[in-house]
Write a protein that holds these residues in place. Structure first.
Motif, short mmCIF file in Angstrom:
data_model
loop_
_atom_site.label_atom_id
_atom_site.label_comp_id
_atom_site.label_asym_id
_atom_site.label_seq_id
_atom_site.Cartn_x
_atom_site.Cartn_y
_atom_site.Cartn_z
N ALA A 20 32.20 40.60 31.24
CA ALA A 20 32.87 40.00 30.69
C ALA A 20 33.77 40.42 29.69
CB ALA A 20 32.03 39.75 29.46
N ALA A 21 34.32 41.28 29.84
CA ALA A 21 35.12 42.22 29.12
C ALA A 21 35.95 41.63 30.22
CB ALA A 21 34.96 43.57 28.96
N CYS A 22 36.04 42.42 31.48
CA CYS A 22 36.75 42.37 32.69
C CYS A 22 37.50 40.82 32.16
CB CYS A 22 36.97 42.29 33.67
SG CYS A 22 36.60 44.91 33.64
N ALA A 30 45.51 40.64 32.45
CA ALA A 30 45.72 41.79 32.55
C ALA A 30 45.16 41.65 34.17
CB ALA A 30 43.96 42.35 31.98
N ASP A 31 45.36 42.23 34.71
CA ASP A 31 45.24 42.65 36.23
C ASP A 31 43.63 43.49 36.25
OD1 ASP A 31 44.61 43.27 39.04
OD2 ASP A 31 46.76 43.22 39.55
N VAL A 32 42.42 43.11 36.95
CA VAL A 32 41.08 43.96 35.99
C VAL A 32 41.00 44.26 37.51
CG1 VAL A 32 38.73 43.49 37.06
CG2 VAL A 32 40.03 41.99 35.41
N CYS A 33 41.90 44.66 38.80
CA CYS A 33 41.46 45.67 39.67
C CYS A 33 42.85 46.99 39.42
CB CYS A 33 42.64 45.00 41.20
SG CYS A 33 41.90 44.16 42.49
N GLU A 127 45.20 57.12 28.64
CA GLU A 127 45.76 56.27 28.10
C GLU A 127 45.94 55.13 28.93
OE1 GLU A 127 49.04 58.39 26.38
OE2 GLU A 127 48.14 60.38 27.95
N TRP A 128 45.64 55.19 30.17
CA TRP A 128 45.26 54.56 31.31
C TRP A 128 45.04 52.85 31.53
CZ3 TRP A 128 47.81 56.12 35.82
CH2 TRP A 128 48.21 57.14 36.40
N LEU A 129 43.57 52.63 30.69
CA LEU A 129 43.87 51.59 30.38
C LEU A 129 44.71 51.09 29.30
CD1 LEU A 129 39.73 51.08 30.47
CD2 LEU A 129 40.72 50.89 32.06
N GLU A 130 44.75 51.77 28.86
CA GLU A 130 46.33 50.74 28.41
C GLU A 130 47.44 50.66 28.61
OE1 GLU A 130 42.79 52.26 25.34
OE2 GLU A 130 44.16 53.02 27.07
N GLY A 131 47.74 51.66 28.86
CA GLY A 131 49.23 51.98 29.69
C GLY A 131 48.94 50.67 31.31
N LEU A 132 48.07 50.18 31.43
CA LEU A 132 48.06 49.42 32.71
C LEU A 132 47.68 47.72 32.41
CD1 LEU A 132 46.14 51.16 35.31
CD2 LEU A 132 48.63 50.49 35.48
N GLU A 135 49.82 43.29 27.32
CA GLU A 135 50.46 42.84 25.85
C GLU A 135 49.08 42.65 25.40
OE1 GLU A 135 54.38 42.66 22.90
OE2 GLU A 135 54.98 43.51 25.02
N ALA A 136 49.11 41.28 25.75
CA ALA A 136 48.50 40.69 25.30
C ALA A 136 46.55 41.03 24.98
CB ALA A 136 47.96 39.04 25.60
N ALA A 137 46.46 41.86 26.49
CA ALA A 137 45.12 42.02 26.66
C ALA A 137 45.07 43.95 25.87
CB ALA A 137 45.29 43.16 27.50
N ASN A 138 46.14 44.14 25.65
CA ASN A 138 45.67 45.57 24.81
C ASN A 138 45.37 45.32 23.04
OD1 ASN A 138 46.34 48.03 25.93
ND2 ASN A 138 48.45 47.62 25.87
N LEU A 139 45.84 43.54 23.04
CA LEU A 139 44.75 43.65 21.54
C LEU A 139 43.64 43.30 21.62
CD1 LEU A 139 47.87 40.98 20.46
CD2 LEU A 139 47.88 43.12 19.66
#
Length: 154
Positions: A20-22, A30-33, A127-132, A135-139
């Motif tokens: 669900a989160a992905c 966001a690119d889930v891969c 930091e990887w998740l936020e870096g990849l 912008e919208a997904a970081n919200l």
């Protein structure tokens, strides 16, 4: 413990709440891969570096746009019709299988690149998740945190 990215991704994705989160993050662009790769890199303690992010994105973006997304769009377009047409439902399942294989191929390509990067450089690196993420997904920080929490327990 899952050494390879594909096994890690399958194990993580199967955990409660991760799918669900992905999907929420995917809806936000966001690119889930890439995110699963990022979670794997965090789990392995690989140091986050902007040039590494760029290298991963250069592999993922064309493959996602040219291969994965067209398959996903086709599958989505057939959703309603396939409920009333058994033959189309079968074809839709075959497209779903092909889409999953395309994602597996992408993960293999990302892993091949990342294998050259030292592990345990920075244990606890987050930091990887936020870096990849886009912008919208970081919200949607809750979805990223959920993915990270489940990935660290893999």
């Amino acid at each position: 413990m899952c050494a390879d990215l594909w096994s890690f991704a399958l194990s993580t994705y199967a955990r409660p709440g991760v799918e669900a989160a992905c999907l929420r993050l995917q809806e936000q662009g966001a690119d889930v891969c890439l995110l699963l790769c990022g979670a794997w890199l965090e789990w392995r303690g690989v140091a986050y570096k902007p040039e590494r992010v760029q290298a991963l994105q250069q592999i993922a973006q064309p493959w996602r746009v040219q291969v994965v997304e067209p398959l996903r769009q086709m599958r989505g377009q057939w959703r309603a019709l396939a409920q009333q047409d058994a033959q189309l439902a079968l074809l839709r399942e075959q497209v779903k299988t092909l889409e999953l294989e395309a994602e597996r191929t992408l993960l293999a390509r990302l892993e091949a690149l990342a294998q050259a990067w030292p592990i345990n450089e920075v244990p606890g690196q987050q930091e990887w998740l936020e870096g990849l993420a886009t912008e919208a997904a970081n919200l949607d920080h809750d979805a990223l945190l959920q993915l990270r929490a489940m990935a660290t327990n893999t």
